[in-house]
Motif scaffolding. Structure first.
Motif, PDB file in Angstrom:
ATOM      1  N   THR A 295       0.782  -1.237   0.000  1.00 52.82           N
ATOM      2  CA  THR A 295       0.000   0.000   0.000  1.00 52.82           C
ATOM      3  C   THR A 295       0.817   1.292   0.000  1.00 52.82           C
ATOM      4  O   THR A 295       1.813   1.419   0.716  1.00 52.82           O
ATOM      5  CB  THR A 295      -0.966   0.028   1.203  1.00 52.82           C
ATOM      6  OG1 THR A 295      -1.729   1.236   1.155  1.00 52.82           O
ATOM      7  CG2 THR A 295      -0.227  -0.060   2.517  1.00 52.82           C
ATOM      8  N   CYS A 297      -0.450   3.970   1.140  1.00 53.66           N
ATOM      9  CA  CYS A 297      -0.834   4.726   2.330  1.00 53.66           C
ATOM     10  C   CYS A 297       0.400   5.024   3.173  1.00 53.66           C
ATOM     11  O   CYS A 297       0.500   6.074   3.813  1.00 53.66           O
ATOM     12  CB  CYS A 297      -1.859   3.944   3.148  1.00 53.66           C
ATOM     13  SG  CYS A 297      -2.448   4.806   4.628  1.00 53.66           S
ATOM     14  N   LYS A 300       1.983   8.224   2.076  1.00 50.34           N
ATOM     15  CA  LYS A 300       1.285   9.414   2.567  1.00 50.34           C
ATOM     16  C   LYS A 300       1.608   9.670   4.036  1.00 50.34           C
ATOM     17  O   LYS A 300       1.815  10.812   4.454  1.00 50.34           O
ATOM     18  CB  LYS A 300      -0.228   9.236   2.398  1.00 50.34           C
ATOM     19  CG  LYS A 300      -0.693   9.209   0.949  1.00 50.34           C
ATOM     20  CD  LYS A 300      -0.539  10.568   0.288  1.00 50.34           C
ATOM     21  CE  LYS A 300      -1.131  10.570  -1.114  1.00 50.34           C
ATOM     22  NZ  LYS A 300      -0.957  11.874  -1.789  1.00 50.34           N
ATOM     23  N   HIS A 375      -7.179   6.722   8.227  1.00 51.61           N
ATOM     24  CA  HIS A 375      -7.637   7.025   6.874  1.00 51.61           C
ATOM     25  C   HIS A 375      -8.279   8.409   6.775  1.00 51.61           C
ATOM     26  O   HIS A 375      -8.254   9.036   5.706  1.00 51.61           O
ATOM     27  CB  HIS A 375      -8.586   5.938   6.386  1.00 51.61           C
ATOM     28  CG  HIS A 375      -7.895   4.627   6.135  1.00 51.61           C
ATOM     29  ND1 HIS A 375      -6.808   4.517   5.296  1.00 51.61           N
ATOM     30  CD2 HIS A 375      -8.125   3.380   6.635  1.00 51.61           C
ATOM     31  CE1 HIS A 375      -6.396   3.258   5.279  1.00 51.61           C
ATOM     32  NE2 HIS A 375      -7.170   2.552   6.082  1.00 51.61           N
ATOM     33  N   TYR A 378      -5.055  10.410   6.200  1.00 53.49           N
ATOM     34  CA  TYR A 378      -4.161  10.154   5.073  1.00 53.49           C
ATOM     35  C   TYR A 378      -4.860   9.651   3.812  1.00 53.49           C
ATOM     36  O   TYR A 378      -4.204   9.412   2.792  1.00 53.49           O
ATOM     37  CB  TYR A 378      -3.087   9.139   5.496  1.00 53.49           C
ATOM     38  CG  TYR A 378      -2.404   9.528   6.781  1.00 53.49           C
ATOM     39  CD1 TYR A 378      -1.601  10.668   6.857  1.00 53.49           C
ATOM     40  CD2 TYR A 378      -2.589   8.780   7.944  1.00 53.49           C
ATOM     41  CE1 TYR A 378      -0.999  11.039   8.043  1.00 53.49           C
ATOM     42  CE2 TYR A 378      -1.981   9.145   9.137  1.00 53.49           C
ATOM     43  CZ  TYR A 378      -1.186  10.282   9.186  1.00 53.49           C
ATOM     44  OH  TYR A 378      -0.591  10.660  10.367  1.00 53.49           O
ATOM     45  N   PHE A 381      -7.489   3.845   0.906  1.00 55.11           N
ATOM     46  CA  PHE A 381      -6.720   3.003  -0.009  1.00 55.11           C
ATOM     47  C   PHE A 381      -7.350   1.606  -0.009  1.00 55.11           C
ATOM     48  O   PHE A 381      -7.411   0.956   1.028  1.00 55.11           O
ATOM     49  CB  PHE A 381      -5.259   2.918   0.432  1.00 55.11           C
ATOM     50  CG  PHE A 381      -4.556   4.259   0.456  1.00 55.11           C
ATOM     51  CD1 PHE A 381      -3.751   4.651  -0.601  1.00 55.11           C
ATOM     52  CD2 PHE A 381      -4.716   5.124   1.539  1.00 55.11           C
ATOM     53  CE1 PHE A 381      -3.118   5.879  -0.584  1.00 55.11           C
ATOM     54  CE2 PHE A 381      -4.085   6.352   1.566  1.00 55.11           C
ATOM     55  CZ  PHE A 381      -3.282   6.734   0.502  1.00 55.11           C
TER      56      PHE A 381
END
Length: 470
Positions: A295, A297, A300, A375, A378, A381
């Motif tokens: 990921t 993520c 980020k 989430h 950020y 995903f």
């Protein structure tokens, strides 16, 4: 044929996983040990619960003994990370785990470790293959196992207490004690029961265990923690009112996690949770390393923390090497393998399970709430995954299409860049991506896509599948 992939040498038992091939590997590694001038150091050898693993460890040990090289044998079903730990502890030059990790039951294999307890690099495994090519198998010597034991060339060792104590020294035992958690552990018929159960019970968790008997067929399922294979664990967590369900794969280097609601926590989210916890709650500073199919993520989060997320090819040796190079605090992959700075230089499902228990105890929120908090900061995903087993002919056909002719479908999205670092990966300008790559451990083609919605991730994945006629 002996060919090392991303996770060592793995083959079907009776085809390429044979006594003859294992002795060739041992002989080749013996020659490398003499060439490197490290014959005074022991080779650490351990094995898991797969069919022939215990005998295979003896066959390998007997070749080293015949060469006059001392073997320290962990002569019980041991987690792979324990073997890596012992290589590091004894400052050994090499170690071996007889395991095929999460592969199907008909497979077995060998993982090679080098100084510090690292996964052998491609340079090392290429060297092993080159040495094998020079060996006349009729000239391989073997020493009777019992005679080698008496001569002291093979020594049985038990590093279990040291390994457990090492992990306990790295976690907040008191924080876990205060929560009084009920945990259901699923070793998936593998090797994590004693170590992980002991660690959790030391932290005063109430631990129950399922699927812990010795079954070389792994209960008829793949010994890999996924939403499908952990369906039974999920049901039992809800039915029994447990706080967490923790699973490890066949050799205990990968982790699976079920929350109190029976929800499977994807390995991507496990990495996200732990990076968030280490940085925001433990105050650790540093970047994160992920492989090319994990990921974004993490990218980020790292950016928000003022840190860097490093992308590497699949194969944990790349993750551990990049962590050492950059002083990153955590590294992992979307298949459930991860490691944390300060522990061994390889993935460890036992330590991961203990650290996740600490995280859950300290933050004091359901995992779903913690993920929602993350989430909201950020972004969302969502990943779509698909695996396809295939013949060698079909594999070669697709390799030509993707990597020689470099054909690709029209995804209907703006493309930022295309990478051939490991497989074929397309990065979209909207932040999403898709990758198509062949497994390095079995004849499987894998497609991963990640987008901001599940529907879009599934759609992009399906476009690639249709393009490849899968």
């Amino acid at each position: 044929m002996i060919k090392f992939g991303t996770g060592g040498f793995r083959a079907i038992i009776g085809e390429d996983f044979t006594k003859e091939n294992l002795e060739l590997i041992a002989k080749a590694l013996s020659q490398m040990i003499f060439q490197d001038g490290v014959s005074d150091k022991p080779v650490i050898i351990g094995y898991d619960r797969r069919f022939l693993s215990d005998l295979a460890a003896q066959w390998i040990s007997s070749v080293f003994a015949a060469e006059g090289i001392t073997v320290h044998l962990i002569d019980f079903n041991a987690p792979t990370p324990m073997i890596m730990f012992q290589v590091k502890e004894e400052q050994a030059a090499y170690g071996i785990a007889v395991t095929a990790s999460h592969n199907p039951a008909e497979y077995n294999g060998v993982k090679v470790f080098t100084s510090g307890g690292r996964d052998a690099t491609e340079k090392v495994t290429d060297r092993i293959e080159n040495e094998i090519a020079k060996i006349n198998k009729n000239e391989i010597s073997r020493m009777d196992f019992s005679k080698a034991l008496k001569a002291g060339l093979i020594k049985r060792i038990n590093p279990q207490n040291a390994y457990i104590d090492s992990i306990l020294s790295l976690i907040n035992i008191e924080a876990i004690k205060d929560r009084g958690l009920r945990i259901l552990l699923d070793p998936m018929y593998g090797v994590s029961k004693t170590t992980l159960q002991t660690i959790l019970m030391t932290c005063r968790c109430d631990v129950e265990v399922i699927h812990d008997r010795h079954d070389t067929l792994f209960g008829g399922r793949l010994p890999s923690p996924s939403s499908d294979t952990l369906a039974h664990l999920s049901q039992l967590v809800v039915k029994g009112g447990y706080d967490l369900g923790i699973a490890t794969d066949g050799d205990a280097d990968r982790i699976g996690l079920i929350d109190a609601n029976g929800t499977f926590i994807h390995p991507n989210d496990i990495l996200v949770l732990l990076y968030y916890y280490l940085h925001e709650f433990k105050g650790w500073k540093g970047g994160v390393v992920r492989n090319i199919a994990t990921t974004h993520c993490l990218d980020k989060m790292a950016e928000a923390f003022g840190e860097t997320c490093y992308e590497v090819p699949v194969g944990f040796k790349h993750i551990s090497s990049k962590m050492e190079e950059t002083d990153a605090i955590i590294g992992g992959e979307s298949s459930g393998g991860l490691t944390v700075k300060g522990h061994i230089r390889g993935k460890d499902g036992v330590y991961a399970g203990a650290l996740l228990t600490e995280m859950y105890s300290v933050i004091g929120k359901p995992l779903s709430e913690i993920l929602n908090d993350i989430h909201s900061k950020y972004g969302n995903f969502f990943m779509s995954e698909a695996d396809f087993r295939m013949t060698q002919e079909r594999k070669e056909e697709l390799q030509k299409l993707l990597f020689e002719e470099k054909n690709a479908p029209d995804f209907g999205l703006e493309i930022e860049k295309v990478s051939y670092l490991d497989g074929f990966k397309v990065y979209f300008k909207n932040g999403g991506w898709i990758i198509c790559r062949f497994s390095g451990t079995e004849p499987v083609l894998r497609i991963f896509s990640e987008m901001s919605t599940q529907e879009e991730a599934d759609r992009i994945n399906k476009i690639f599948q249709d393009f490849l006629h899968l």
